[in-house]
Design an enzyme around this catalytic site. Structure first.
Site, PDB file in Angstrom:
ATOM      1  N   CYS A  29      37.280  -2.426  68.363  1.00 31.97           N
ATOM      2  CA  CYS A  29      37.919  -3.277  69.373  1.00 31.97           C
ATOM      3  C   CYS A  29      38.627  -2.428  70.424  1.00 31.97           C
ATOM      4  O   CYS A  29      37.965  -1.749  71.192  1.00 31.97           O
ATOM      5  CB  CYS A  29      38.839  -4.290  68.688  1.00 31.97           C
ATOM      6  SG  CYS A  29      39.347  -5.632  69.775  1.00 31.97           S
ATOM      7  N   HIS A  43      35.643  -6.882  64.256  1.00 31.06           N
ATOM      8  CA  HIS A  43      36.546  -6.224  63.306  1.00 31.06           C
ATOM      9  C   HIS A  43      35.975  -6.208  61.888  1.00 31.06           C
ATOM     10  O   HIS A  43      36.274  -7.106  61.099  1.00 31.06           O
ATOM     11  CB  HIS A  43      37.882  -6.969  63.278  1.00 31.06           C
ATOM     12  CG  HIS A  43      38.713  -6.745  64.487  1.00 31.06           C
ATOM     13  ND1 HIS A  43      39.595  -5.699  64.614  1.00 31.06           N
ATOM     14  CD2 HIS A  43      38.783  -7.422  65.656  1.00 31.06           C
ATOM     15  CE1 HIS A  43      40.187  -5.743  65.790  1.00 31.06           C
ATOM     16  NE2 HIS A  43      39.707  -6.781  66.450  1.00 31.06           N
ATOM     17  N   GLU A  87      36.902  -4.411  59.486  1.00 34.73           N
ATOM     18  CA  GLU A  87      37.982  -4.229  58.501  1.00 34.73           C
ATOM     19  C   GLU A  87      38.594  -5.561  58.070  1.00 34.73           C
ATOM     20  O   GLU A  87      39.233  -5.645  57.038  1.00 34.73           O
ATOM     21  CB  GLU A  87      39.044  -3.254  59.046  1.00 34.73           C
ATOM     22  CG  GLU A  87      40.064  -3.835  60.017  1.00 34.73           C
ATOM     23  CD  GLU A  87      39.550  -4.025  61.448  1.00 34.73           C
ATOM     24  OE1 GLU A  87      38.319  -4.044  61.658  1.00 34.73           O
ATOM     25  OE2 GLU A  87      40.404  -4.195  62.350  1.00 34.73           O
TER      26      GLU A  87
END
Lengths: 236, 86
Positions: free
Chosen positions: A87, A204, A206
């Protein structure tokens, strides 16, 4: 175990998410490092997390691209250590010219915060090597400037050099306009550099690495970090 | 003797790129509300920079170098123009 740095800039806000997944889920030797303290020689790789470094002023990532940490990241790149930008981390890498192209304002002019599907275009990057080409997975996006753009002749080079890593698609893997959250050229969600050691993506992974957080009830985002871990460990 | 100049740097998207904000301003505000003569709008970012220089020429060249060195305009997607505001 190889040490990796999660570099914190003023305004990073996904640093703890990346740290949590790297340490608690992936059992990697990850450390949070403030951008003015980062020395590349102490680390085998780096993650530039998401957020709004310097308030996104002028353009997302441009001010952080001039941070002392980025001089170190450029040295790290010369040694071909793996560098993952998520990002805002992707925006910083693009503004620092470690990755090709630019991330423009979303074509909708709105901040986009939703889960998207993406497919793996190449498994040659440190963040995609444990995927098979064509694999589809979901991850959340949360950005206002994620509209990937590159000049036409450079786009051809990206294809020729196998530098497009992820593309937005629908659940069946079709690259449709509806599945493109921000107007990115050719549905591009992530690219790598020519050498393949620097990779950036807008979504994202994660936040898609644990089943409990994932509305699709899988943890495929984790494969991005598993790939990164495997690359660090030097497995062929 | 140096004096202060007010330099204006205008940064905008390359013409090849869409500008959704400009299009909405042109179509949904201006043209729809009595200004049909408007053919288009492009939104830009204006930086009004105060800087010291010996003369106008020098002020412009400082601004030009700054835009390039600090990538105030992203050459991938943007163009820029620089002028002195009197």
């Amino acid at each position: 175990m190889p040490r990796i740095a999660i570099i914190q800039f003023p305004g990073s806000n996904c640093d703890m998410d990346a740290y949590h997944v790297a340490r608690e889920v992936m059992h990697m030797n990850a450390e949070l490092v403030w951008h003015t303290d980062f020395k590349e020689s102490k680390f085998e790789g780096a993650i530039l997390p998401g957020g709004f470094s310097y308030g996104d002023h002028l353009r997302s990532g441009i001010i952080a691209a001039f941070s002392p940490a980025m001089k170190e990241v450029k040295k790290m790149n010369k040694e071909r250590k793996p560098i993952l930008g998520i990002c805002n981390g992707f925006q910083i890498l693009a503004e620092a010219q470690l990755l090709p192209g630019a991330l423009l304002r979303n074509s909708s002019m709105r901040f986009v915060c939703k889960w998207i599907s993406m497919k793996v275009v190449t498994s040659r990057s440190p963040a995609s090597r444990k995927f098979a080409k064509g694999d589809i997975f979901q991850a959340p996006t949360a950005h206002g400037e994620g509209n990937y753009y590159i000049e036409e002749e450079k786009l051809k080079e990206l294809y020729d050099n196998d530098q497009i890593v992820f593309k937005y698609c629908n659940i069946a893997g079709m690259e449709t306009p509806d599945s493109n959250p921000n107007g990115s050229l050719e549905n591009i969600a992530g690219v790598c550099n020519l050498e393949g050691n620097v990779i950036g993506l807008m979504p994202h992974p994660e936040r898609a690495s644990e089943r409990i957080l994932n509305p699709f009830k899988n943890e495929k985002g984790r494969i991005v970090l598993e790939s990164f871990k495997e690359y660090l460990q030097g497995k062929k | 003797m140096e004096k202060e100049f007010l330099v204006e740097i205008v940064i905008e998207s390359k013409p090849v790129l869409k500008d959704p904000e400009g299009a909405v301003i042109a179509n949904d505000l201006m043209r729809r509300h009595g200004f049909e003569m408007v053919n288009g709008v492009r939104c830009a970012k204006l930086l009004r920079v105060k800087l010291n220089a010996t003369d106008e020429k020098k002020a412009l060249s400082i601004a030009e170098n700054m835009v390039k060195e600090l990538r105030l305009a992203n050459p991938v997607a943007q163009t820029y123009s620089i002028s002195i505001r009197k």
